[in-house]
Design an enzyme around this catalytic site. Sequence first.
Site, PDB file in Angstrom:
ATOM      1  N   GLU A   5     -38.251  32.153   0.430  1.00  0.00           N
ATOM      2  CA  GLU A   5     -38.113  32.454   1.760  1.00  0.00           C
ATOM      3  C   GLU A   5     -39.183  33.402   2.122  1.00  0.00           C
ATOM      4  O   GLU A   5     -39.577  33.392   3.400  1.00  0.00           O
ATOM      5  CB  GLU A   5     -36.742  33.299   1.939  1.00  0.00           C
ATOM      6  CG  GLU A   5     -35.712  32.277   2.027  1.00  0.00           C
ATOM      7  CD  GLU A   5     -34.239  32.940   1.586  1.00  0.00           C
ATOM      8  OE1 GLU A   5     -34.033  33.984   1.489  1.00  0.00           O
ATOM      9  OE2 GLU A   5     -33.148  32.068   1.256  1.00  0.00           O
ATOM     10  N   LYS A  58     -30.622  39.435   0.373  1.00  0.00           N
ATOM     11  CA  LYS A  58     -31.424  39.137   1.421  1.00  0.00           C
ATOM     12  C   LYS A  58     -31.156  39.886   2.896  1.00  0.00           C
ATOM     13  O   LYS A  58     -30.982  41.111   2.671  1.00  0.00           O
ATOM     14  CB  LYS A  58     -31.009  37.582   1.713  1.00  0.00           C
ATOM     15  CG  LYS A  58     -31.220  36.946   0.586  1.00  0.00           C
ATOM     16  CD  LYS A  58     -31.045  35.223   0.895  1.00  0.00           C
ATOM     17  CE  LYS A  58     -31.069  34.419  -0.542  1.00  0.00           C
ATOM     18  NZ  LYS A  58     -31.149  33.143  -0.353  1.00  0.00           N
ATOM     19  N   GLY A  66     -28.829  28.354  -1.000  1.00  0.00           N
ATOM     20  CA  GLY A  66     -27.857  28.558   0.291  1.00  0.00           C
ATOM     21  C   GLY A  66     -27.416  27.133   0.857  1.00  0.00           C
ATOM     22  O   GLY A  66     -26.916  26.863   1.846  1.00  0.00           O
ATOM     23  N   HIS A 111     -39.953  35.257  -3.492  1.00  0.00           N
ATOM     24  CA  HIS A 111     -38.919  34.208  -3.033  1.00  0.00           C
ATOM     25  C   HIS A 111     -39.368  33.341  -2.232  1.00  0.00           C
ATOM     26  O   HIS A 111     -40.354  33.585  -1.384  1.00  0.00           O
ATOM     27  CB  HIS A 111     -37.864  35.418  -2.485  1.00  0.00           C
ATOM     28  CG  HIS A 111     -36.630  34.730  -2.448  1.00  0.00           C
ATOM     29  ND1 HIS A 111     -36.172  33.479  -1.153  1.00  0.00           N
ATOM     30  CD2 HIS A 111     -35.441  34.383  -3.164  1.00  0.00           C
ATOM     31  CE1 HIS A 111     -35.063  33.108  -1.689  1.00  0.00           C
ATOM     32  NE2 HIS A 111     -34.525  33.696  -2.656  1.00  0.00           N
ATOM     33  N   GLU A 147     -35.717  28.808  -8.949  1.00  0.00           N
ATOM     34  CA  GLU A 147     -34.941  28.918  -7.825  1.00  0.00           C
ATOM     35  C   GLU A 147     -35.565  27.362  -7.104  1.00  0.00           C
ATOM     36  O   GLU A 147     -36.374  27.548  -6.203  1.00  0.00           O
ATOM     37  CB  GLU A 147     -35.060  29.712  -6.793  1.00  0.00           C
ATOM     38  CG  GLU A 147     -34.499  31.195  -7.421  1.00  0.00           C
ATOM     39  CD  GLU A 147     -33.907  32.203  -6.359  1.00  0.00           C
ATOM     40  OE1 GLU A 147     -32.996  32.687  -6.569  1.00  0.00           O
ATOM     41  OE2 GLU A 147     -34.518  32.255  -5.364  1.00  0.00           O
ATOM     42  N   ASN A 205     -29.158  39.027  -4.911  1.00  0.00           N
ATOM     43  CA  ASN A 205     -30.305  39.002  -3.928  1.00  0.00           C
ATOM     44  C   ASN A 205     -29.619  39.126  -2.691  1.00  0.00           C
ATOM     45  O   ASN A 205     -28.898  37.827  -2.240  1.00  0.00           O
ATOM     46  CB  ASN A 205     -31.194  38.013  -3.903  1.00  0.00           C
ATOM     47  CG  ASN A 205     -32.376  37.844  -2.825  1.00  0.00           C
ATOM     48  OD1 ASN A 205     -32.244  38.854  -2.102  1.00  0.00           O
ATOM     49  ND2 ASN A 205     -32.905  36.913  -2.614  1.00  0.00           N
ATOM     50  N   SER A 263     -27.484  28.561  -5.042  1.00  0.00           N
ATOM     51  CA  SER A 263     -25.984  28.049  -5.033  1.00  0.00           C
ATOM     52  C   SER A 263     -25.312  28.450  -6.459  1.00  0.00           C
ATOM     53  O   SER A 263     -24.222  27.796  -6.739  1.00  0.00           O
ATOM     54  CB  SER A 263     -25.820  26.714  -4.558  1.00  0.00           C
ATOM     55  OG  SER A 263     -26.407  26.375  -3.284  1.00  0.00           O
TER      56      SER A 263
HETATM   57  P1  13P Z   1     -27.864  31.494  -2.772  1.00  0.00           P
HETATM   58  O1  13P Z   1     -27.343  31.835  -4.140  1.00  0.00           O
HETATM   59  O2  13P Z   1     -27.183  31.934  -1.515  1.00  0.00           O
HETATM   60  O3  13P Z   1     -28.244  29.987  -2.903  1.00  0.00           O
HETATM   61  O4  13P Z   1     -29.353  32.178  -2.954  1.00  0.00           O
HETATM   62  C1  13P Z   1     -30.071  32.085  -3.848  1.00  0.00           C
HETATM   63  C2  13P Z   1     -31.274  32.790  -3.725  1.00  0.00           C
HETATM   64  O5  13P Z   1     -32.130  32.412  -3.158  1.00  0.00           O
HETATM   65  C3  13P Z   1     -31.383  34.010  -4.592  1.00  0.00           C
HETATM   66  O6  13P Z   1     -32.521  34.611  -4.445  1.00  0.00           O
END
Ligand code: 13P
Length: 258
Positions: A101, A15, A176, A99, A170, A13, A216
Amino acid sequence: MNRKYRKTIIAGNWKMNKTPSETKEFMTTFKSILPKGRWCDVVFCVPAVCIPAAVRAMRETRVGIGGENMNANASGAYTGEIAANMLVDAGCKYVIIGHSERRAMGETDADVNAKVLAALEAGLTPIMCCGESLEQREAGITEEWITMQIKAGLLNVPEDKIRKVIIAYEPIWAIGTGRTATPEQAEEVCESIRTVIRKLYSSKNARAISILYGGSMNEKNAFELLAQPDIDGGLIGGASLVPEKFVQIIEAANQPTA
Ligand code: 13P
């Protein structure tokens, strides 16, 4: 993982990272180091403007491309939004839905459900995300919360379509942050998600659905996470932006399973 019953999927992903030019550059490097013998499906969900470059680069490969979000409506006055059939026409096979976010920007469980239904209708494979906050984990309500998200997100998804859905667990506190869930913590929730699917649908469907872990995940911890019986792959943010790291995660999926 359990390759006897279900697919292993390693999905990136991106982002809000990388331009179309950077996408082209990334894919060239990635293709040159991508292991030929792979035991998993590989997917990149990329920013909308990068989809054409990603699709073009991966045309002769079995790597799938996906969107990071979509609108549940088929068309209309929704400035800035993208419909499922637009993603399909651009060459996408997947789309991330719900997601954390995006939920933080106001997306509700009802929105997630409408998007999942619209994605399936259009022939896209939805990667439906769920996850608890640190407060919820500390309050001991992780399982209830995730169960509620899964039930709400899958409302009215018919039995003959459920196997098309990929679920990504997640935990928000692991995204992150460099703070990964332990393999045991991740397994516990992924197993409980499979139990929810079993109750909603059937044992056969629960056994066939792929449940990914995200938060992560990287080239160092992937092997152990993927060794868990109910973790069928990863949804990877940061580590999917570096070809060498992402390839190492793909290689970690090349391990014997039950
Ligand atoms: P990270 O791998 O950067 O922690 O992000 C995970 C994520 O949100 C994947 O959708």
